[in-house]
Design an enzyme around this catalytic site. Structure first.
Site, PDB file in Angstrom:
ATOM      1  N   ASP A   1      68.268   5.988  17.299  1.00  0.00           N
ATOM      2  CA  ASP A   1      69.710   6.162  17.065  1.00  0.00           C
ATOM      3  C   ASP A   1      69.982   7.381  16.180  1.00  0.00           C
ATOM      4  O   ASP A   1      69.167   7.727  15.328  1.00  0.00           O
ATOM      5  CB  ASP A   1      70.275   4.890  16.409  1.00  0.00           C
ATOM      6  CG  ASP A   1      71.778   4.789  16.553  1.00  0.00           C
ATOM      7  OD1 ASP A   1      72.364   5.596  17.299  1.00  0.00           O
ATOM      8  OD2 ASP A   1      72.372   3.898  15.917  1.00  0.00           O
TER       9      ASP A   1
ATOM     10  N   HIS B   1      70.939  14.768  22.088  1.00  0.00           N
ATOM     11  CA  HIS B   1      70.062  13.997  22.982  1.00  0.00           C
ATOM     12  C   HIS B   1      68.834  14.826  23.390  1.00  0.00           C
ATOM     13  O   HIS B   1      67.733  14.305  23.514  1.00  0.00           O
ATOM     14  CB  HIS B   1      70.834  13.540  24.224  1.00  0.00           C
ATOM     15  CG  HIS B   1      71.931  12.562  23.919  1.00  0.00           C
ATOM     16  ND1 HIS B   1      71.730  11.459  23.105  1.00  0.00           N
ATOM     17  CD2 HIS B   1      73.236  12.502  24.297  1.00  0.00           C
ATOM     18  CE1 HIS B   1      72.871  10.786  22.999  1.00  0.00           C
ATOM     19  NE2 HIS B   1      73.792  11.394  23.705  1.00  0.00           N
TER      20      HIS B   1
ATOM     21  N   LEU C   1      48.177   3.751  26.483  1.00  0.00           N
ATOM     22  CA  LEU C   1      49.450   3.281  25.921  1.00  0.00           C
ATOM     23  C   LEU C   1      50.399   2.777  27.018  1.00  0.00           C
ATOM     24  O   LEU C   1      50.575   3.424  28.045  1.00  0.00           O
ATOM     25  CB  LEU C   1      50.125   4.448  25.180  1.00  0.00           C
ATOM     26  CG  LEU C   1      51.528   4.168  24.640  1.00  0.00           C
ATOM     27  CD1 LEU C   1      51.482   3.226  23.441  1.00  0.00           C
ATOM     28  CD2 LEU C   1      52.228   5.475  24.258  1.00  0.00           C
TER      29      LEU C   1
HETATM   30  C1  IPE Z   1      71.686   1.516  20.450  1.00  0.00           C
HETATM   31  O1  IPE Z   1      72.369   2.596  19.901  1.00  0.00           O
HETATM   32  C2  IPE Z   1      71.216   1.847  21.819  1.00  0.00           C
HETATM   33  C3  IPE Z   1      70.213   2.900  21.931  1.00  0.00           C
HETATM   34  C4  IPE Z   1      69.596   3.505  20.964  1.00  0.00           C
HETATM   35  C5  IPE Z   1      69.876   3.253  23.279  1.00  0.00           C
HETATM   36  P1  IPE Z   1      73.964   2.654  19.887  1.00  0.00           P
HETATM   37  O2  IPE Z   1      74.324   3.880  19.147  1.00  0.00           O
HETATM   38  O3  IPE Z   1      74.474   2.522  21.264  1.00  0.00           O
HETATM   39  O4  IPE Z   1      74.334   1.333  19.076  1.00  0.00           O
HETATM   40  P2  IPE Z   1      75.666   0.899  18.320  1.00  0.00           P
HETATM   41  O5  IPE Z   1      76.777   1.072  19.301  1.00  0.00           O
HETATM   42  O6  IPE Z   1      75.834   1.808  17.141  1.00  0.00           O
HETATM   43  O7  IPE Z   1      75.413  -0.504  17.910  1.00  0.00           O
HETATM   44  C1  IPE Z   2      71.175   7.305  20.284  1.00  0.00           C
HETATM   45  O1  IPE Z   2      71.961   8.223  19.611  1.00  0.00           O
HETATM   46  C2  IPE Z   2      70.992   7.653  21.736  1.00  0.00           C
HETATM   47  C3  IPE Z   2      71.671   6.730  22.672  1.00  0.00           C
HETATM   48  C4  IPE Z   2      72.322   5.664  22.356  1.00  0.00           C
HETATM   49  C5  IPE Z   2      71.573   7.076  24.072  1.00  0.00           C
HETATM   50  P1  IPE Z   2      73.538   8.102  19.600  1.00  0.00           P
HETATM   51  O2  IPE Z   2      74.059   8.875  20.776  1.00  0.00           O
HETATM   52  O3  IPE Z   2      73.944   6.684  19.536  1.00  0.00           O
HETATM   53  O4  IPE Z   2      73.889   8.852  18.267  1.00  0.00           O
HETATM   54  P2  IPE Z   2      75.014   8.478  17.221  1.00  0.00           P
HETATM   55  O5  IPE Z   2      74.841   7.042  16.857  1.00  0.00           O
HETATM   56  O6  IPE Z   2      76.325   8.738  17.887  1.00  0.00           O
HETATM   57  O7  IPE Z   2      74.762   9.388  16.072  1.00  0.00           O
HETATM   58 MG    MG Z   3      74.364   5.449  17.990  1.00  0.00          MG
END
Ligand code: IPE
Ligand code: IPE
Ligand code: MG
Length: 246
Positions: A18, A35, A129
């Site tokens: 995240d 990303h 792995l």
């Molecule tokens: C959780 O991250 C899902 C992934 C890392 C793929 P999100 O950014 O979507 O989660 P919330 O919405 O903050 O809970």
């Molecule tokens: C995690 O990073 C990746 C996915 C959920 C695909 P985020 O895109 O949720 O990044 P933040 O939380 O907005 O910083």
């Molecule tokens: Mg996020």
């Protein structure tokens, strides 16, 4: 459930990757760039997991709730998944990594699905792995689909309701046959599961770090492993007498 409390290296590590968006925002870049940078972190951590002889690495890449993001962001992520399957799978294969995509793949386009299935097929015999990439995954979805399969077996007379136990449920989850995660890492300072492995995390050690996913590097991974090695896993029992293990 994996109850090997004597080993200090986790057999299975699950990661909620995240913070890509915030990483990009801090640099005045688009979320897409976040990303992309996140993919580089994936490469580093997979390499380290191989070196450390981790058995299973589960990466939460796209949740069943992430469909509520803008279409452009979803499309970009889909392109990244296809890119891994087409352009990076050879490298993973050379490292004897077995790649699998977990989740409800039916919602993806047939192109993305074929790419994912091709990558899984190419690496399915690999003995190194096990890299589980959770896409359109939700812990609740996984339980629901397991219950549907079990119910169908009961309806056909193959099973009785009394035959349902924890082992049977686990055997119908998409993680069937894998040890439960010993360690779950979540980056970016959020402290929640966001519908990742629910059943499987019953006794998992949780590790939260403020580091944003694209910045999660070898040192950050070592820090998580170090913290895990110092945790005492009790599985409901009382603390082990020190003299037993020293
Ligand atoms: C959780 O991250 C899902 C992934 C890392 C793929 P999100 O950014 O979507 O989660 P919330 O919405 O903050 O809970
Ligand atoms: C995690 O990073 C990746 C996915 C959920 C695909 P985020 O895109 O949720 O990044 P933040 O939380 O907005 O910083
Ligand atoms: Mg996020």
């Amino acid at each position: 459930m994996n109850t090997d409390s004597h080993s200090n290296i986790p057999r299975h590590i699950a990661i909620v990757m995240d913070g890509n968006g915030r990483w990009a925002k801090m640099r005045g870049k688009s979320r897409f760039m976040g990303h992309k940078a996140g993919m580089d972190a994936v490469g580093k951590i997979v390499k380290m997991a191989v070196e450390k002889k981790i058995e299973v690495l589960s990466l939460f890449a796209f949740s069943s709730e992430n469909w509520s993001r803008p279409t452009e962001e979803i499309n970009y992520l889909m392109q990244l998944f296809s890119d891994v399957c087409r352009n990076q799978i050879k490298k993973l294969h050379e490292h004897n990594i077995c790649v699998r995509f977990l989740g409800d793949l039916s919602r993806f386009s047939s192109t993305v699905r074929k790419d994912m299935e091709g990558a899984a097929r190419m690496t399915q015999e690999n003995t190194g792995l096990k890299l589980m990439i959770a896409v359109n995954y939700g812990g609740q979805w996984d339980l629901v689909q397991a219950f549907q399969k079990i119910a169908a077996r009961i309806a056909s007379g193959e099973l009785t309701a009394q035959a349902i136990d924890a082992q049977l449920v686990a055997a119908h989850l998409s993680t069937a046959g894998l040890p439960d995660p010993d360690l779950l890492i979540r980056t970016s300072g959020e402290e929640r599961l966001s519908n990742f492995y629910l059943w499987q995390c019953a006794y998992t050690e949780l590790y939260f770090t403020k580091t944003l996913w694209p910045d999660f590097d070898e040192a950050a991974f070592e820090a998580a492993l170090h913290e895990y090695a110092n945790r005492e896993r009790r599985f409901g029992a009382i603390p082990q007498a020190k003299s037993k293990h020293q």
